[in-house]
Structures are given as C-alpha cells and as structure tokens.
Design a protein around this motif. Structure first.
Motif, PDB file in Angstrom:
ATOM      1  N   MET A 179       0.843  -1.177   0.000  1.00 10.58           N
ATOM      2  CA  MET A 179       0.000   0.000   0.000  1.00 10.58           C
ATOM      3  C   MET A 179       0.892   1.245   0.000  1.00 10.58           C
ATOM      4  SD  MET A 179      -3.441   0.071   2.378  1.00 10.58           S
ATOM      5  CE  MET A 179      -3.053  -1.384   3.313  1.00 10.58           C
ATOM      6  N   THR A 180       0.466   2.238  -0.748  1.00 11.28           N
ATOM      7  CA  THR A 180       1.228   3.480  -0.856  1.00 11.28           C
ATOM      8  C   THR A 180       0.314   4.679  -0.588  1.00 11.28           C
ATOM      9  OG1 THR A 180       0.730   3.711  -3.204  1.00 11.28           O
ATOM     10  CG2 THR A 180       2.752   2.484  -2.621  1.00 11.28           C
ATOM     11  N   ALA A 181       0.912   5.850  -0.539  1.00  9.42           N
ATOM     12  CA  ALA A 181       0.143   7.079  -0.314  1.00  9.42           C
ATOM     13  C   ALA A 181      -0.952   7.235  -1.367  1.00  9.42           C
ATOM     14  CB  ALA A 181       1.070   8.288  -0.327  1.00  9.42           C
ATOM     15  N   GLU A 182      -0.651   6.855  -2.605  1.00  9.99           N
ATOM     16  CA  GLU A 182      -1.627   7.006  -3.682  1.00  9.99           C
ATOM     17  C   GLU A 182      -2.896   6.199  -3.426  1.00  9.99           C
ATOM     18  OE1 GLU A 182      -1.532   7.372  -8.468  1.00  9.99           O
ATOM     19  OE2 GLU A 182      -0.256   5.825  -7.589  1.00  9.99           O
ATOM     20  N   SER A 183      -2.782   5.034  -2.790  1.00 14.19           N
ATOM     21  CA  SER A 183      -3.952   4.198  -2.528  1.00 14.19           C
ATOM     22  C   SER A 183      -4.734   4.656  -1.293  1.00 14.19           C
ATOM     23  CB  SER A 183      -3.536   2.733  -2.360  1.00 14.19           C
ATOM     24  OG  SER A 183      -2.746   2.567  -1.196  1.00 14.19           O
ATOM     25  N   ILE A 184      -4.168   5.562  -0.535  1.00 14.50           N
ATOM     26  CA  ILE A 184      -4.779   6.015   0.709  1.00 14.50           C
ATOM     27  C   ILE A 184      -5.230   7.472   0.652  1.00 14.50           C
ATOM     28  CG2 ILE A 184      -4.286   6.486   3.162  1.00 14.50           C
ATOM     29  CD1 ILE A 184      -2.371   4.125   3.083  1.00 14.50           C
ATOM     30  N   MET A 185      -4.513   8.286  -0.092  1.00 11.18           N
ATOM     31  CA  MET A 185      -4.699   9.745  -0.047  1.00 11.18           C
ATOM     32  C   MET A 185      -6.102  10.183  -0.440  1.00 11.18           C
ATOM     33  SD  MET A 185      -2.566  10.997  -3.348  1.00 11.18           S
ATOM     34  CE  MET A 185      -3.168  10.789  -5.011  1.00 11.18           C
ATOM     35  N   LYS A 216      -7.931   3.028   6.139  1.00  9.84           N
ATOM     36  CA  LYS A 216      -7.547   2.105   5.062  1.00  9.84           C
ATOM     37  C   LYS A 216      -7.070   0.781   5.639  1.00  9.84           C
ATOM     38  CE  LYS A 216      -6.677   1.149   0.736  1.00  9.84           C
ATOM     39  NZ  LYS A 216      -7.618   1.227  -0.337  1.00  9.84           N
ATOM     40  N   ILE A 217      -6.258   0.828   6.675  1.00  9.73           N
ATOM     41  CA  ILE A 217      -5.766  -0.402   7.300  1.00  9.73           C
ATOM     42  C   ILE A 217      -6.919  -1.155   7.959  1.00  9.73           C
ATOM     43  CG2 ILE A 217      -4.310  -1.322   9.157  1.00  9.73           C
ATOM     44  CD1 ILE A 217      -2.332   0.966   8.507  1.00  9.73           C
ATOM     45  N   ALA A 218      -7.762  -0.441   8.703  1.00 10.75           N
ATOM     46  CA  ALA A 218      -8.894  -1.087   9.392  1.00 10.75           C
ATOM     47  C   ALA A 218      -9.865  -1.698   8.393  1.00 10.75           C
ATOM     48  CB  ALA A 218      -9.606  -0.079  10.287  1.00 10.75           C
ATOM     49  N   LEU A 219     -10.168  -0.981   7.307  1.00  6.79           N
ATOM     50  CA  LEU A 219     -11.082  -1.525   6.297  1.00  6.79           C
ATOM     51  C   LEU A 219     -10.488  -2.754   5.626  1.00  6.79           C
ATOM     52  CD1 LEU A 219     -12.516   1.712   4.646  1.00  6.79           C
ATOM     53  CD2 LEU A 219     -13.728   0.070   6.088  1.00  6.79           C
ATOM     54  N   SER A 220      -9.186  -2.733   5.385  1.00  7.88           N
ATOM     55  CA  SER A 220      -8.528  -3.910   4.789  1.00  7.88           C
ATOM     56  C   SER A 220      -8.616  -5.104   5.727  1.00  7.88           C
ATOM     57  CB  SER A 220      -7.061  -3.619   4.484  1.00  7.88           C
ATOM     58  OG  SER A 220      -6.958  -2.667   3.479  1.00  7.88           O
ATOM     59  N   LEU A 221      -8.418  -4.871   7.005  1.00  8.09           N
ATOM     60  CA  LEU A 221      -8.417  -5.943   7.987  1.00  8.09           C
ATOM     61  C   LEU A 221      -9.819  -6.492   8.232  1.00  8.09           C
ATOM     62  CD1 LEU A 221      -6.988  -7.657  10.159  1.00  8.09           C
ATOM     63  CD2 LEU A 221      -7.372  -5.759  11.739  1.00  8.09           C
ATOM     64  N   ASP A 279       4.080   7.414  -4.296  1.00  6.73           N
ATOM     65  CA  ASP A 279       4.621   6.069  -4.109  1.00  6.73           C
ATOM     66  C   ASP A 279       5.240   5.835  -2.732  1.00  6.73           C
ATOM     67  OD1 ASP A 279       6.780   7.722  -4.555  1.00  6.73           O
ATOM     68  OD2 ASP A 279       7.799   6.381  -5.944  1.00  6.73           O
ATOM     69  N   THR A 280       5.034   6.750  -1.787  1.00  8.11           N
ATOM     70  CA  THR A 280       5.546   6.573  -0.426  1.00  8.11           C
ATOM     71  C   THR A 280       4.819   5.398   0.235  1.00  8.11           C
ATOM     72  OG1 THR A 280       6.012   8.936  -0.243  1.00  8.11           O
ATOM     73  CG2 THR A 280       5.881   7.696   1.820  1.00  8.11           C
ATOM     74  N   PRO A 281       5.571   4.403   0.743  1.00 10.17           N
ATOM     75  CA  PRO A 281       4.933   3.239   1.381  1.00 10.17           C
ATOM     76  C   PRO A 281       4.402   3.566   2.784  1.00 10.17           C
ATOM     77  CG  PRO A 281       7.309   3.004   1.420  1.00 10.17           C
ATOM     78  CD  PRO A 281       7.013   4.270   0.666  1.00 10.17           C
ATOM     79  N   ILE A 282       3.475   2.731   3.260  1.00 11.41           N
ATOM     80  CA  ILE A 282       2.822   2.959   4.562  1.00 11.41           C
ATOM     81  C   ILE A 282       3.809   3.124   5.718  1.00 11.41           C
ATOM     82  CG2 ILE A 282       1.403   1.860   6.338  1.00 11.41           C
ATOM     83  CD1 ILE A 282      -0.730   1.731   4.541  1.00 11.41           C
ATOM     84  N   PRO A 283       4.837   2.296   5.860  1.00 15.54           N
ATOM     85  CA  PRO A 283       5.740   2.505   7.003  1.00 15.54           C
ATOM     86  C   PRO A 283       6.352   3.906   7.023  1.00 15.54           C
ATOM     87  CG  PRO A 283       6.158   0.366   6.021  1.00 15.54           C
ATOM     88  CD  PRO A 283       5.207   1.090   5.105  1.00 15.54           C
TER      89      PRO A 283
END
Length: 168
Positions: free
Chosen positions: A1-7, A152-157, A111-115
């Motif tokens: 997951m990257t910033a683009e998928s969350i922003m 985004k993380i909670a919805l994925s989980l 493209d910045t990753p979640i961590p």
C-alpha cells in the motif's frame, strides 16, 4: 500500500492572497483542517492549518515560547469576545501571513509506502501533502492524514470475508 492508494484526492487549494477569514469559511464548509496553498502556476507553497489559526488566536504573551504548555496562562481571560476580536483582526490578513512553510513541513509522494507514511505522520501534527514534480514545480495531488491511514488499514483488515465469518 502506498500514499496514492490512501490519499484523499479531493483537495481544496487556496491562493496565498486569500484572506484568513475566507479560508476559515472554506475549511468549515469543506470540513477540512488544512488547505494547501498554491501559487498562480499551481506550485505548492505551504499549508494553511487550524494549528496556525489556533496559535494566532492565543494572546501574544502565550505565543512567545516554543513550549506553550509549560507557560502559566492563568492570568489570561477566557472571554469569548476576546477570541472573536482576535479572529476578526487576523481575518483580513492574507493566508500567507499564517502559512506553515514548505521547508518546515513533512510531505510525501504518491509512491511513499505505509511505514514511511506512518513515520512522517508521527513527526507532523498535520496532514501530509502528497506532491509530484511537474516541470520545475512541486504540485499537490492529494493529502494523507492519520485518519486516512487508519481507516484504510482497518477496512482492509475487517472487510475480508474470512474475518467476518470468524466473528459469527
């Protein structure tokens, strides 16, 4: 997951000449805490934030130190009319006078990753502008907040069918 998928893609930008009062109304209507400020060419200049407005509303005596919470403010009144007067005083100023400058902000790319996003958000009390280089200028393409990452993380989980089946 990257910033683009969350922003958040729906970004409301403002010009540096817009008045603080007009920007506050936009923030209230759009229910946002930060507004990217862009130049006439679309280049990212900085962020207009609730944090800066809040700081500007404090009496000058309380604005002096970096660690405001360590400052004894018992002598300062809490009359709401005082704060309304202060807001009116700063309301006519351009947002550029209360800008979170680009050089002091944290920001990311699509493209910045979640961590790395989590690290940047822990260092920055505001949303992160997501910037891309277009020609010579950095331009805003989105915003990422702690809330965006968490949801985004909670919805994925919690939205996976195997997870839901385990709960019943």
């Amino acid at each position: 997951m990257t910033a683009e998928s969350i922003m958040s893609n729906e970004v409301y930008t403002i010009s540096p000449e817009l008045s603080v009062g007009e920007a506050v109304l936009i923030m209230a209507r759009k229910k946002v805490h930060n507004l990217p400020v862009v130049g006439a060419d679309g280049s990212f200049l900085g962020l207009f934030s609730l944090r800066r407005i809040t700081r500007a509303l404090m009496p000058m005596a309380a604005q002096i130190g970096e660690n405001v919470m360590d400052f004894e403010m018992a002598f300062i009144g809490d009359d709401s009319d005082d704060y309304l007067r202060r807001l009116k005083q700063i309301g006519d100023q351009p947002v550029s006078s209360l800008l979170e400058k680009k050089k002091k902000l944290r920001f990311c790319s699509p493209d910045t990753p979640i961590p790395h996003l989590l690290q940047l958000l822990s260092e920055n009390p505001m949303s992160l502008p997501v910037l891309v280089l277009k020609g010579e200028q950095q331009q805003v393409v989105g915003m990422v907040s702690n809330w965006d990452v968490l949801t985004k993380i909670a919805l994925s989980l919690y939205s996976h069918p195997e997870q839901e089946g385990a709960e019943h």
